[in-house]
Design a protein around this motif. Structure first.
Motif, PDB file in Angstrom:
ATOM      1  N   LEU A  43      35.984 -35.323 -11.487  1.00 52.35           N
ATOM      2  CA  LEU A  43      37.418 -35.560 -11.700  1.00 52.35           C
ATOM      3  C   LEU A  43      38.241 -35.145 -10.477  1.00 52.35           C
ATOM      4  CD1 LEU A  43      37.737 -34.447 -15.440  1.00 52.35           C
ATOM      5  CD2 LEU A  43      37.767 -36.773 -14.519  1.00 52.35           C
ATOM      6  N   ARG A  44      37.829 -34.083  -9.832  1.00 54.32           N
ATOM      7  CA  ARG A  44      38.560 -33.639  -8.628  1.00 54.32           C
ATOM      8  C   ARG A  44      38.366 -34.633  -7.485  1.00 54.32           C
ATOM      9  NH1 ARG A  44      40.652 -28.486  -9.208  1.00 54.32           N
ATOM     10  NH2 ARG A  44      39.904 -27.483 -11.114  1.00 54.32           N
ATOM     11  N   VAL A  45      37.150 -35.127  -7.341  1.00 57.57           N
ATOM     12  CA  VAL A  45      36.913 -36.149  -6.310  1.00 57.57           C
ATOM     13  C   VAL A  45      37.768 -37.377  -6.619  1.00 57.57           C
ATOM     14  CG1 VAL A  45      35.192 -37.787  -5.438  1.00 57.57           C
ATOM     15  CG2 VAL A  45      34.612 -35.370  -5.658  1.00 57.57           C
ATOM     16  N   SER A  46      37.818 -37.740  -7.878  1.00 53.31           N
ATOM     17  CA  SER A  46      38.638 -38.882  -8.293  1.00 53.31           C
ATOM     18  C   SER A  46      40.101 -38.667  -7.904  1.00 53.31           C
ATOM     19  CB  SER A  46      38.496 -39.054  -9.811  1.00 53.31           C
ATOM     20  OG  SER A  46      39.522 -39.865 -10.326  1.00 53.31           O
TER      21      SER A  46
ATOM     22  N   LYS B  65      40.629 -27.533  -0.793  1.00 54.22           N
ATOM     23  CA  LYS B  65      42.041 -27.702  -1.174  1.00 54.22           C
ATOM     24  C   LYS B  65      42.158 -28.383  -2.537  1.00 54.22           C
ATOM     25  CE  LYS B  65      43.772 -26.441   2.894  1.00 54.22           C
ATOM     26  NZ  LYS B  65      44.441 -25.136   2.990  1.00 54.22           N
ATOM     27  N   TYR B  66      41.174 -29.176  -2.860  1.00 55.49           N
ATOM     28  CA  TYR B  66      41.180 -29.856  -4.161  1.00 55.49           C
ATOM     29  C   TYR B  66      40.346 -29.098  -5.202  1.00 55.49           C
ATOM     30  CZ  TYR B  66      44.065 -33.884  -3.366  1.00 55.49           C
ATOM     31  OH  TYR B  66      45.166 -34.684  -3.169  1.00 55.49           O
ATOM     32  N   GLY B  67      40.044 -27.846  -4.868  1.00 59.08           N
ATOM     33  CA  GLY B  67      39.328 -27.030  -5.848  1.00 59.08           C
ATOM     34  C   GLY B  67      37.877 -27.405  -6.037  1.00 59.08           C
ATOM     35  N   ILE B  68      37.313 -28.132  -5.065  1.00 61.17           N
ATOM     36  CA  ILE B  68      35.901 -28.520  -5.172  1.00 61.17           C
ATOM     37  C   ILE B  68      35.059 -27.436  -4.514  1.00 61.17           C
ATOM     38  CG2 ILE B  68      34.183 -30.246  -4.464  1.00 61.17           C
ATOM     39  CD1 ILE B  68      36.610 -32.281  -4.516  1.00 61.17           C
ATOM     40  N   PRO B  69      34.164 -26.799  -5.277  1.00 64.70           N
ATOM     41  CA  PRO B  69      33.433 -25.642  -4.744  1.00 64.70           C
ATOM     42  C   PRO B  69      32.396 -26.047  -3.708  1.00 64.70           C
ATOM     43  CG  PRO B  69      32.612 -26.215  -6.931  1.00 64.70           C
ATOM     44  CD  PRO B  69      33.783 -27.114  -6.657  1.00 64.70           C
TER      45      PRO B  69
ATOM     46  N   CYS C  39      48.334 -30.552  -0.771  1.00 65.02           N
ATOM     47  CA  CYS C  39      48.184 -31.999  -0.716  1.00 65.02           C
ATOM     48  C   CYS C  39      48.668 -32.513   0.643  1.00 65.02           C
ATOM     49  CB  CYS C  39      48.958 -32.628  -1.861  1.00 65.02           C
ATOM     50  SG  CYS C  39      48.531 -34.348  -2.129  1.00 65.02           S
ATOM     51  N   ALA C  40      49.762 -31.942   1.108  1.00 65.88           N
ATOM     52  CA  ALA C  40      50.306 -32.335   2.408  1.00 65.88           C
ATOM     53  C   ALA C  40      49.345 -31.913   3.523  1.00 65.88           C
ATOM     54  CB  ALA C  40      51.676 -31.696   2.617  1.00 65.88           C
ATOM     55  N   GLU C  41      48.743 -30.736   3.373  1.00 65.70           N
ATOM     56  CA  GLU C  41      47.757 -30.277   4.374  1.00 65.70           C
ATOM     57  C   GLU C  41      46.585 -31.257   4.446  1.00 65.70           C
ATOM     58  OE1 GLU C  41      46.522 -25.986   4.606  1.00 65.70           O
ATOM     59  OE2 GLU C  41      47.954 -25.853   2.925  1.00 65.70           O
ATOM     60  N   VAL C  42      46.133 -31.694   3.284  1.00 65.90           N
ATOM     61  CA  VAL C  42      45.015 -32.636   3.254  1.00 65.90           C
ATOM     62  C   VAL C  42      45.416 -33.939   3.937  1.00 65.90           C
ATOM     63  CG1 VAL C  42      43.613 -34.083   1.721  1.00 65.90           C
ATOM     64  CG2 VAL C  42      43.876 -31.640   1.234  1.00 65.90           C
TER      65      VAL C  42
END
Lengths: 717, 717
Positions: free
Chosen positions: A677-680, A513-517, A489-492
């Motif tokens: 949900l990950r984008v959210s 980083k947010y697990g979005i493929p 999260c800090a990297e993002v």
């Protein structure tokens, strides 16, 4: 500020509804005057607190001692009504603050609604309120009214309409005139109102503060609102969540839906209306019932009073005229209710008792033959009331109004008491004789809703049914599992820092980083490296020159697709770099992205836009021509619940494309929901850093999904 | 048959409306009885013709000599009302026929609506009517009423509602109860009714006959209908065309729109309802105004009475409450009216006379400040009335109802008389004092429409605006140029003869006779020939095995696309033939079609389906996923006018795809229209031979269009 209490939100709002004393600045004996009306109404209705008329011109007003100014009143004052010219308002308010007044209602107009100068005066009012801790309603408002304790702090004659009905409804309105009309209409239609608030220009207190406060009022079981634009989306959201939690329906008439409407609304109270699609999505998401006409609110309030369960939405219609039944059935299905065939036991019962009944038909037409045969309607209604499997709501004509069917009124009551199912009487005319009126009253007093405008009634049933499903579902925002570990999260956060835009490759690194493929891909900095990467990925591949300064890659000619061999890759590598240079000579090119080609999926788009009222709003649609030609997209405000994501998918017209068409397998719905949900989560965690986001296309495969191209716009500083 | 006159259609219908004498079979002194009601009403209203009660049980009824049977009446009888049990009806009718009665109204139920046995009895009535020349209304109807000459041949008490308004509206209804309600509501709302007809089971006369007849009645300037399903689509079409020609609006409430509604409607009067999409298309095509609620009809009739031009559809809204104005503006745009900004001179005028007016805003909110300042509303309305460029219709609040604005009523009248523009008063409440009522009456008597249900009113304005555009356009079916020469037409007739289905190639040969462009193609009967044809066409090509028995070519695997070389063609030739043999061993294979590949166009579908009511209906939609996922199609009944074809294209949601998206050039709209008209001509010329037709896909190119695949289903014998 007094008492150290917060002076925003709902703090201190109780003094508007339960003041122990009221002063009226600009009081007058003339009941037609704006300053005379509330004084008369307070006295007439028997307000039990102290009343202090203020007017330097009089010794006495309405038989009460009149004071030259607020400061001359020897007693404490909870609430002041200010009815003086705009130019005099601020001085009065300063006196109020000095006096320790808790709440001020400003009728006076001539502030934010008339332009920049008025705006500046209004800002002074806001500041004074914030600094003193005194809460202000208005300016430019019709005031406030609380029925149970006769607080008639208003000059609107519509609000003097009285009612015997049990009080349930509180109204909050951004237009005083329109709101007062809603109050009068609701009261006349038999809905008991608890309170009315006209928020005016919202210098201090605003629409959502009153909604929030009133939700805790035991006399308020339903709230109606007239809204042109919310000042603070987050506040409205908190109020809506609270309403849903407390299962108190919040019905809002939001105007400015269309272009012409929006234009007028934004200039009417100076509030900035967000785009209507966003409001619509927000309302659906939060379980706010959006009404198109005040009569829908009235019908809803009457239905809601019966406390029964409309959520199933399967309606049986019993009429005495075929045409009437079919018209109602058409309307029911238009608004999303269903009118199923009558089946099983119920059908057998009806076939025994109704001569012409057959084939399970619904609407059930008893025909004029039922007049004088009360056993026909009553038998039919009983059978439907006992139907456990197929029917949720019964709509019936008022058969008890027929001359030869008097006894049916009591029969209706008995049937109603024998079941938990809603039974709604759809009447055409009000009773035309005392005798008929008595029968109507008998039915109504048992709790059976009787409605007269059948189209509004049907709309209201559909909305209550939807609301009850929504309230039962609640709102579960459980986004925890989609959040990455603190380090990622800090990297993002770091990646999103700084003004320079992200390239596609940069965006995708971030998304991962947010697990979005995302597509399998790597950055090449030489033709040899591109070839090697291509071989590793497996042909065919795509090549795309990467630069945060070149966002329209197709236009720039820096994309080459379907490259099938080493030679093609080498040639393409040179070409895209050359095109990048000629398109944007100053751009920093990071390299050339070598990317797998993704096939056999459904192209969709997932986007985020920043709404000025509600913050990040997430969009979903089918990609390509569907979005462009049909604008077939859905919105929800972040953060999303899983149910929100499901609804976003189900709402688009082209949803069948995802289910697999023309022999294609269905697209992986769960993977799509997971990405939404990950984008959210991403835009919620970094709402201060992200302005816009586009996954376009995102390809949803039979199993899994992959972002093929992405764009993230950092927050402009 | 008497007089040699035709006894179908409108022949003899005048006797229902203008009978010189009326007999009532089943007459009674009891005014509450079905046989007593019309007798009482005829006398009460002062029917001037002779009245003959018929009842073997009485010597005298209602002070008139009563006869045992029709045959005992010594005088001629024009019309007979039959109110006897179903079992006795036929005997009475036979007596009527013997007596030379011109028209019989049968109230009695127990016929087509109760099943097969009743159906058989009803058929006897129809036969008797046809053979005798006596026209029959019903059975199972509420009768007929003609106000001007007091023909009260009905038992419905609703029809006794009286009116002072000028008579304009004739009603024709397939549901007596619902129709009578419509009559009562319209009358009470201030619409003068000319006549009412309840057509019942339509054994002889039907809905369209009465519409057709009434269009020639000078007292009827507008016709309202309640329809569950037309018996004869062609008749309804003729009536609708006549209505459009005479500029007499035909408003129909067609129920059974949704699934549940349809089910009930089809079992209600035994009429077979066509699919609702087809009705909808037919109504739009023919200028029939489809109403969803009886109140829309009432509002339309009131607006239409002013004779002014609403067709431009650009509305100015003047209100005294911002909320009200915005709500109306939203509704206007929702129903397709526009609410443009105020511009030019008008804007300058408003800026001079209204203190807070600025930025051209519409709706115009005069605010409560206008009360007591009649020059504000009147100045504003005058400016709008004089606006020549931008505003077609003015909607205004009844400012004249304000206590301090009495003189405004006359002002409204003066403004109304100064312009040709429609001025509509949107009132909320009916006047609540005699004084106010007088002002309302003054305004209304000048011809200004005053409407109370503002949503229904807005719908009605939109529909009147649409209707007037439609009526002005008229219907020009000029299909002559699309018809081929007689020899080609005869060839097509020959091709469509016989039971065996046509192959794709056969269909296209046929289409070419009608000038419909198809892909360049030829039939190969050997692999060598296929190669030669391919070379002539130019690579790439498609190969398709041709057989009238293999209609699903993709499923059968007999299509190969994008063949780029001689070898590929040779291989494909063998494959498609082998697949054809294994898919349908018995099928006669004509050969293998060698076809050019068509690129760079938009795939659309043009189809024809045979509607049971209206005959060939033409469908248009975007091809592929648009049709399948969105059902985004439009329909019109053949034959099409050019305007129909234009509307079909403009009606689909995805129409923007045809305008050229993503850098593509626009598709050739004229070519598409031309093909729609040619298909229309083809299925009109050969409606007895063609059941279904599919051009799917038809590819519309930047210039021209080509049918890529086609299917024609011959009429099943």
């Amino acid at each position: 500020m007094r008492n150290g209490a917060s002076n925003t939100g709902t703090a201190g709002i109780e003094y508007f509804f339960n003041p122990r004393s009221i002063a009226i600045v600009g009081a007058s004996d003339d009941k037609k005057k704006v300053g005379g009306r509330p004084l008369a109404a307070l006295i007439e209705r028997g307000y039990a607190g102290k009343i202090f008329p203020i007017n330097p011109r009089y010794e006495e007003v309405a038989g009460k001692r009149c004071y030259p100014s607020i400061l001359d009143v020897p007693d404490d004052i909870d609430m002041v009504i200010v009815s003086v010219p705009a130019a005099a308002v601020l001085e009065v308010l300063e006196q109020c603050a000095t006096k320790g007044v808790r709440a001020a209602v400003i009728f006076s107009s001539g502030f934010g609604e008339v332009g920049a100068e008025g705006e500046a005066e209004q800002e002074k009012i806001r500041k004074l309120a914030r600094e003193s801790g005194m809460r202000v309603l208005g300016p430019n408002c019709f005031g406030i009214m609380h029925v149970s304790n006769a607080v008639m702090a208003t000059f609107a004659h519509e609000l003097e309409t009285k009612s015997d009905s049990p009080r349930t409804l509180s109204l909050v309105a951004q237009s005083g005139a329109f709101g007062a009309r809603m109050f009068e209409d609701a009261t006349k239609a038999g809905v008991g109102c608890t309170s009315f608030t006209s928020v005016g220009n919202e210098a201090d207190t605003e629409f959502s503060d009153f909604v929030d406060y009133l939700l805790d009022d035991p006399d308020t079981t339903i709230i109606g609102g007239y809204l042109e634009g919310a000042k603070d989306g987050a506040k409205l959201k908190r109020a809506a969540e609270k309403a849903l939690r407390l299962q108190k329906p919040l019905l809002i008439m939001k105007v400015g839906r269309t272009r012409a409407g929006s234009r007028a609304a934004s200039s009417h109270t100076g509030s900035l209306a967000g785009a209507d699609e966003i409001y619509d999505a927000f309302f659906r998401q939060m379980g706010i019932v959006r009404i198109e006409h005040p009569d829908e609110m009235t019908a809803f309030a009457i239905l809601h009073r019966d406390g029964r369960d409309y959520s199933g939405g399967r309606v049986a219609i019993v009429s005495g005229s075929g045409g009437h039944g079919v018209m109602l059935a058409d309307k029911c299905e238009t608004v999303g209710l269903s009118v199923p065939e009558i089946r099983g036991h119920t059908r057998a019962k009806l076939e025994r008792s109704l001569p012409a009944f057959g084939s399970g038909k619904n609407p059930i037409d008893l025909t004029a033959a039922a007049n004088g045969k009360p056993e026909m309607p009553s038998g039919c209604l009983r059978a439907l009331a006992e139907d456990e499997d197929n029917i949720d709501v019964i709509l019936t004509m008022p058969f008890f109004q027929w001359e030869r069917s008097k006894e049916l009124a009591q029969e209706f009551v008995d049937i109603y008491r024998s079941t938990n199912k809603p039974l709604v009487v759809m009447a055409h005319d009000r009773p035309d004789s005392d005798e008929a009126a008595a029968r109507f009253a008998l039915v109504q007093s048992a709790g059976i809703p009787i409605l007269y405008d059948q189209f509004q009634a049907t709309e209201a049933i559909a909305k209550l049914s939807w609301y009850q499903r929504k309230a039962r579902q609640g709102r579960v925002v459980d986004t925890g599992p989609k959040a990455p570990d603190p380090a990622s999260c800090a990297e993002v956060r770091e990646m999103l820092r700084g003004g320079e835009p992200l390239s596609e490759f940069g965006c995708k690194q971030l998304l991962k980083k947010y697990g979005i493929p995302v597509t399998r891909e790597a950055l090449a900095t030489s033709a040899d490296m591109a070839v090697e990467l291509s071989r590793n990925l497996g042909y065919p591949v795509a090549l795309k020159a990467q630069s945060g300064q070149i966002l329209h890659k197709t236009e720039a000619g820096v994309i080459k697709l379907n490259l099938a061999s080493d030679q093609e890759v080498r040639r393409a590598y040179k070409e895209v770099l050359a095109n990048a240079r000629s398109y944007a000579p100053q751009a920093h090119v990071e390299g050339v992205l070598v990317q797998e080609m993704v096939r056999d999926g459904v192209e969709v788009i997932v986007g985020v836009t920043k709404d000025p009222v509600f913050g990040p709003a997430i969009m979903f649609g089918l990609g390509g021509i569907f979005v462009e030609a049909l604008r077939d997209v859905s919105f929800r405000i972040a953060p999303l619940t899983r149910a929100d994501a499901e609804e976003m998918i189900d709402e688009i017209r082209g949803r069948r494309v995802l289910e697999g068409m023309r022999g294609k397998p269905p697209a992986d719905r769960d993977a799509l929901i997971d990405i939404l949900l990950r984008v959210s989560q991403l835009v919620t965690d970094h709402r201060d850093q992200i302005d816009e986001l586009d996954l376009n296309p995102l390809v949803v495969l039979p199993k899994g999904a992959k972002v093929v191209d992405a764009l993230i716009t950092k927050r402009a500083r």
